[in-house]
Design an enzyme around this catalytic site. Structure first.
Site, PDB file in Angstrom:
ATOM      1  N   PRO A   1       0.026   3.890 -10.545  1.00 16.41           N
ATOM      2  CA  PRO A   1      -0.899   2.755 -10.459  1.00 16.41           C
ATOM      3  C   PRO A   1      -2.333   3.265 -10.592  1.00 16.41           C
ATOM      4  CG  PRO A   1       0.561   2.865  -8.526  1.00 16.41           C
ATOM      5  CD  PRO A   1       0.765   4.124  -9.299  1.00 16.41           C
ATOM      6  N   THR A   2      -3.104   2.650 -11.475  1.00 17.54           N
ATOM      7  CA  THR A   2      -4.498   3.083 -11.602  1.00 17.54           C
ATOM      8  C   THR A   2      -5.315   2.367 -10.541  1.00 17.54           C
ATOM      9  OG1 THR A   2      -4.799   1.385 -13.272  1.00 17.54           O
ATOM     10  CG2 THR A   2      -4.425   3.600 -14.058  1.00 17.54           C
ATOM     11  N   ASN A   3      -6.460   2.886 -10.272  1.00 19.62           N
ATOM     12  CA  ASN A   3      -7.384   2.295  -9.296  1.00 19.62           C
ATOM     13  C   ASN A   3      -6.766   2.197  -7.924  1.00 19.62           C
ATOM     14  OD1 ASN A   3      -8.541   1.609 -11.786  1.00 19.62           O
ATOM     15  ND2 ASN A   3      -7.474  -0.349 -11.733  1.00 19.62           N
ATOM     16  N   CYS A   4      -5.830   3.113  -7.616  1.00 13.94           N
ATOM     17  CA  CYS A   4      -5.214   3.081  -6.300  1.00 13.94           C
ATOM     18  C   CYS A   4      -6.189   3.680  -5.305  1.00 13.94           C
ATOM     19  CB  CYS A   4      -3.907   3.892  -6.318  1.00 13.94           C
ATOM     20  SG  CYS A   4      -2.612   3.109  -5.395  1.00 13.94           S
ATOM     21  N   LEU A   5      -6.477   2.942  -4.234  1.00  8.64           N
ATOM     22  CA  LEU A   5      -7.469   3.442  -3.269  1.00  8.64           C
ATOM     23  C   LEU A   5      -6.835   4.509  -2.379  1.00  8.64           C
ATOM     24  CD1 LEU A   5      -9.238   0.157  -2.205  1.00  8.64           C
ATOM     25  CD2 LEU A   5      -9.804   1.750  -4.018  1.00  8.64           C
TER      26      LEU A   5
END
Lengths: 89, 111, 118
Positions: free
Chosen positions: B107-111
């Site tokens: 998952p991109t932009n996973c915090l």
């Protein structure tokens, strides 16, 4: 709460123009300066970036209502508006 | 982490363990990836894995934690649809680890 | 600190990576719990068409990613009515519910934002 509209392609001017609010300013830069060759509504705050105008040989060809802006004016315009909207196409 | 078993299908993964070719995924591959993560898959895990694969098929996107919890909540009910439940199933970072096992991209932009 | 961010989406879904890159920015802003709005204009409205399949040209499907946005808390989607009329598009063509705006509505939307970006 005025917006500064930055236009860097002449074709994007048609998208930008209907959204100019009465307090807003438009600044034509790069290939956006070609949009200032045509007749433009006199009641809008329209600036063109002088170095881009000179580079393209347009200094004598601009519509009369257009105002020239230096890079310093560019900075002043950016800080003088609540937000900057860059038009692309 | 468990030592990878030598049995079962092997599929090439990147350094983090995500499949290089998503088409290589199969339930057996999922078991293998889970094993590397130290997870023994139960029915409860499989419900999440299937949901993730459906999500990816519908949206071309691996969900991050918040939309994942939201989707689990609406599809599988309020008991399953909590961060805590997902953390128990996939300890550490559920969105990333479950995506890895489900054969989805990270998952991109996973915090 | 949560800001009002408007994404002005006026690029076609395929033919360049702009649309997907803008969508990635939208997802980041949503992940950081910003108050995100989207305004589809011009050929950007074509991003909303149903029945897309990016796989046919080896790409991700923009319409599929867009349809995930409500799950990310992005529910304020606006569409430029004059553009849609020019392009012959109606809401039944779209994969997301939109709120229609004329130019005056778009000016008010822009005026209400902290940040407007492409």
């Amino acid at each position: 709460m005025a917006t500064l509209h930055l236009v860097n392609k002449a074709a994007a001017w048609a998208d930008c123009e209907p959204l100019l609010g009465p307090e807003d300013t438009a600044l034509l830069i790069e290939d956006g300066v070609y949009a200032a060759l045509q007749a433009l509504p006199a009641d809008i705050q329209l600036h063109v970036l002088a170095p881009d105008v000179e580079a393209r040989g347009l200094a004598e060809r601009l519509a009369p209502s257009v105002r020239l802006a230096s890079f310093e004016d560019f900075v002043r315009l950016v800080v003088g508006h609540a937000r900057v909207l860059s038009w692309t196409c | 982490m468990l030592t990878p078993s030598t049995k079962g299908p092997v599929a090439p993964t990147d350094k983090e363990g995500y499949l290089l070719d998503l088409a290589d995924w199969s339930p057996e591959v999922a078991e293998r990836i889970a094993q590397r993560e130290g997870i023994a898959l139960t029915d409860e895990h499989w419900r999440i894995i299937r949901l993730l694969r459906d999500f990816y098929a519908a949206h071309d996107l691996s969900p991050t934690m918040r939309p994942l919890v939201r989707r689990v909540y609406t599809e599988l009910g309020p008991e399953a649809g909590t961060s805590l439940h997902l953390l128990k199933l996939f300890p550490g970072n559920p969105a990333k680890i479950a995506a890895k096992i489900a054969g989805l991209p990270r998952p991109t932009n996973c915090l | 600190m949560s800001k009002k961010i408007l994404f002005l989406l006026n690029r076609a879904p395929y033919g360049s990576s702009y649309a997907l890159e803008a969508l990635e920015s939208v997802l980041v802003a949503a992940a950081f719990e910003q108050r995100v709005s989207l305004l589809f204009k011009g050929t950007g409205l074509h991003q909303l068409l149903t029945g897309q399949d990016g796989a046919a040209i080896g790409q991700r499907t923009v319409g599929k990613v867009l349809s995930a946005l409500p799950g990310y808390g992005v529910e304020r989607c606006f569409a430029c009515r004059p553009s849609a009329e020019r392009l012959g598009l109606a809401e039944r063509d779209f994969c997301l519910p939109v709120k229609w705006l004329d130019y005056e509505g778009q000016r008010r939307l822009i005026d209400d934002q902290d940040i407007v970006t492409g």
